[in-house]
Design an enzyme around this catalytic site. Structure first.
Site, PDB file in Angstrom:
ATOM      1  N   GLU A   1      -2.338  47.063  31.959  1.00 36.37           N
ATOM      2  CA  GLU A   1      -2.690  45.752  31.825  1.00 36.37           C
ATOM      3  C   GLU A   1      -2.253  45.432  33.484  1.00 36.37           C
ATOM      4  O   GLU A   1      -0.990  45.433  33.809  1.00 36.37           O
ATOM      5  CB  GLU A   1      -1.716  44.712  31.163  1.00 36.37           C
ATOM      6  N   LEU A   2      -3.324  45.074  34.326  1.00 37.34           N
ATOM      7  CA  LEU A   2      -3.394  44.950  35.392  1.00 37.34           C
ATOM      8  C   LEU A   2      -3.512  43.414  36.224  1.00 37.34           C
ATOM      9  O   LEU A   2      -3.187  42.567  35.407  1.00 37.34           O
ATOM     10  CB  LEU A   2      -4.325  46.014  36.287  1.00 37.34           C
TER      11      LEU A   2
ATOM     12  N   GLU B   1      11.800  47.386  40.412  1.00 38.49           N
ATOM     13  CA  GLU B   1      13.241  47.516  41.275  1.00 38.49           C
ATOM     14  C   GLU B   1      13.887  45.847  41.696  1.00 38.49           C
ATOM     15  O   GLU B   1      15.106  45.828  41.766  1.00 38.49           O
ATOM     16  CB  GLU B   1      12.781  48.096  42.589  1.00 38.49           C
TER      17      GLU B   1
ATOM     18  N   CYS C   1      -0.158  36.982  35.394  1.00 38.09           N
ATOM     19  CA  CYS C   1      -1.659  37.917  35.467  1.00 38.09           C
ATOM     20  C   CYS C   1      -2.871  37.016  35.025  1.00 38.09           C
ATOM     21  O   CYS C   1      -4.021  37.036  35.662  1.00 38.09           O
ATOM     22  CB  CYS C   1      -1.490  39.005  34.524  1.00 38.09           C
TER      23      CYS C   1
END
Length: 463
Positions: free
Chosen positions: A233-234, A162, A267
């Site tokens: 993919e965290l 967003e 990440c």
């Protein structure tokens, strides 16, 4: 799910709202679904070489528009200008890689049939896909999802973060200008409820998400409920293990520069720096020296000096980081330097030691410029600490003895293990993790193995 925020382009430097965007209507979502499904019927019929040629033109436009795209990323999420240009250039490399190698990677794979009949594995596209992408690398994350699937013949819907709507629009415009046919790629300023609708729609065959652990769990549950392929993919809390060094100050400088890349919002950043006790004091002292005296700088300034730092992506991101650091300090950790909040989304880069298991910082991902350093007395202790995390994205081990470092790196519970480098990176290098860092792989040859029908094709011999 939580309440849907507004799609807004907000400067993390000044807090000024630069632009706002209306949510997609339900009619917009239906039109995108219909267009994507309709386009799949023709896009899949193009040859691999024809689709690769389109991908090549996309890469060329990323190169041509590098400065323009980079500036949008600087304005929307505070990325330093030089790093933003590098990100756009990496997108070109990704599209070029799949344009050049995609046809061979997707070629039929013969199977030795003991009956003498003909058998092959064919890689065929599966249809319309949804990508849900984050703000921290607003172009690269999209490129690694789009490039292989574009060449495979899938069609794509993209729901971006967003906070980076102008980046999202710029990518959609670029792909259209490169000749991607109507309906093959479409950006949607969708609400969370509309994302659920898209995943449930029978025209959609899979979803790829890069983002938070919470978002990944939600999307995976929806994908599972509707029997859709899912790639996640965290987060990560990557160990960065320094076993020995001929130059402790240089080793600390490399660790610091790695930690501050993208203002610590990567990440696979080195979230946990693990150093043997004979190096520890000098290593921490050098980090403190590097962090001391820094002041806020303008990420858009190409001549921004090493004595300045850019903002985080948003005030919310800064507040979340500060909560975790404050919790650690309240429970006895030592904040050596930094940690002050400034105007806008600025947060002074920090060095933190003495983190223990009861602190949030031990288990949670610190998504920002905080170097957390641990001391260990042996390789075995370093390995135990490195693997003591719910995450498993990447990890790196350093030693003047390459085999010593490799021996420990082989035992890391991660998707990407690196020896004597912070990370092996390139369009040809697969990216992804294990445990709560997600599943599936992007980039490299494995990037074309996810959203594909590996169809067995068998022909009975006349003999």
């Amino acid at each position: 799910m939580t309440a849907q925020p507004t799609y807004a382009s907000t400067s993390p430097t000044t807090g000024e709202v630069l632009a706002t965007f209306d949510f997609a209507s339900d009619a917009d979502v239906e039109a995108a679904l219909a267009a994507g499904a309709r386009a799949f019927a023709t896009w899949r019929s193009a040859t691999l070489e024809e689709r690769a040629a389109v991908a090549k033109r996309v890469g060329a436009l990323f190169a041509e528009r590098a400065d323009e795209l980079a500036l949008i990323a600087v304005e929307e999420m505070g990325k330093p200008l030089g790093e933003a240009v590098e990100e756009v250039e990496f997108c070109q490399a990704i599209f070029d890689y799949y344009a050049e190698h995609g046809p061979a990677l997707a070629a039929d794979q013969p199977i030795t049939s003991f009956s003498g009949d003909t058998a092959v594995v064919q890689k065929r596209p599966i249809g319309l896909l949804l990508g849900v992408m984050p703000w921290n690398f607003p172009y690269y994350q999209v490129a690694r999802f789009v490039a292989p699937n574009l060449v495979l013949g899938n069609t794509l819907l993209l729901k971006h973060a967003e906070s980076v709507p102008r980046c999202a629009e710029a990518v959609e415009r670029l792909l259209a200008d490169a000749g991607v046919p109507d309906g093959v790629y479409r950006n949607l300023f969708a609400t969370f409820t509309q994302v659920e609708t898209v995943i449930a729609d029978p025209r959609v065959q899979g979803v790829s998400l890069t983002g938070s652990e919470r978002a990944g769990a939600t999307v995976a549950a929806l994908a599972g409920q509707h029997l859709k392929k899912c790639v996640l993919e965290l987060g990560g809390s990557d160990p960065y293990v320094v076993l020995d060094s001929d130059d402790v100050e240089a080793a600390a400088k490399q660790a610091w520069e790695t930690r501050l890349y993208n203002t610590g919002q990567a990440c696979n950043s080195n979230k946990r720096i693990i150093v043997t006790d004979d190096l520890y004091d000098g290593f921490v002292a050098k980090l403190v020296d590097l962090a001391s005296g820094l002041r806020p700088g303008d990420p858009a300034d190409p001549d921004r000096g090493d004595d300045t730092y850019p903002p985080l992506s948003s005030v919310t991101a800064r507040e979340r980081l500060q909560e975790v650091v404050d919790d650690a300090v309240a429970q006895g950790a030592t904040l050596h330097v930094g940690g002050e909040a400034g105007a806008g989304a600025y947060y002074a880069p920090a060095v933190l030691t003495g983190v223990t298991p009861q602190m949030r910082a031990y288990r949670e991902e610190l998504f920002g410029p905080v170097a957390v350093v641990y001391s260990v007395s042996s390789d075995e202790e370093a390995l135990t600490l490195a693997n003591d995390t719910p995450y498993g994205l990447g990890g790196a081990v350093f030693s003047t003895d390459e085999e010593r470092a490799a021996r420990l790196a082989r035992q890391l519970d991660v998707g990407m293990a690196n020896v004597n480098t912070p990370a092996g990176e390139g369009a040809e290098i697969p990216f992804g993790g294990v445990k709560r860092s997600g599943f599936g792989r992007e980039l490299g040859p494995l990037g074309m193995d996810e959203f594909v029908n590996k169809r067995m094709f068998y022909v009975k011999s006349d003999g």
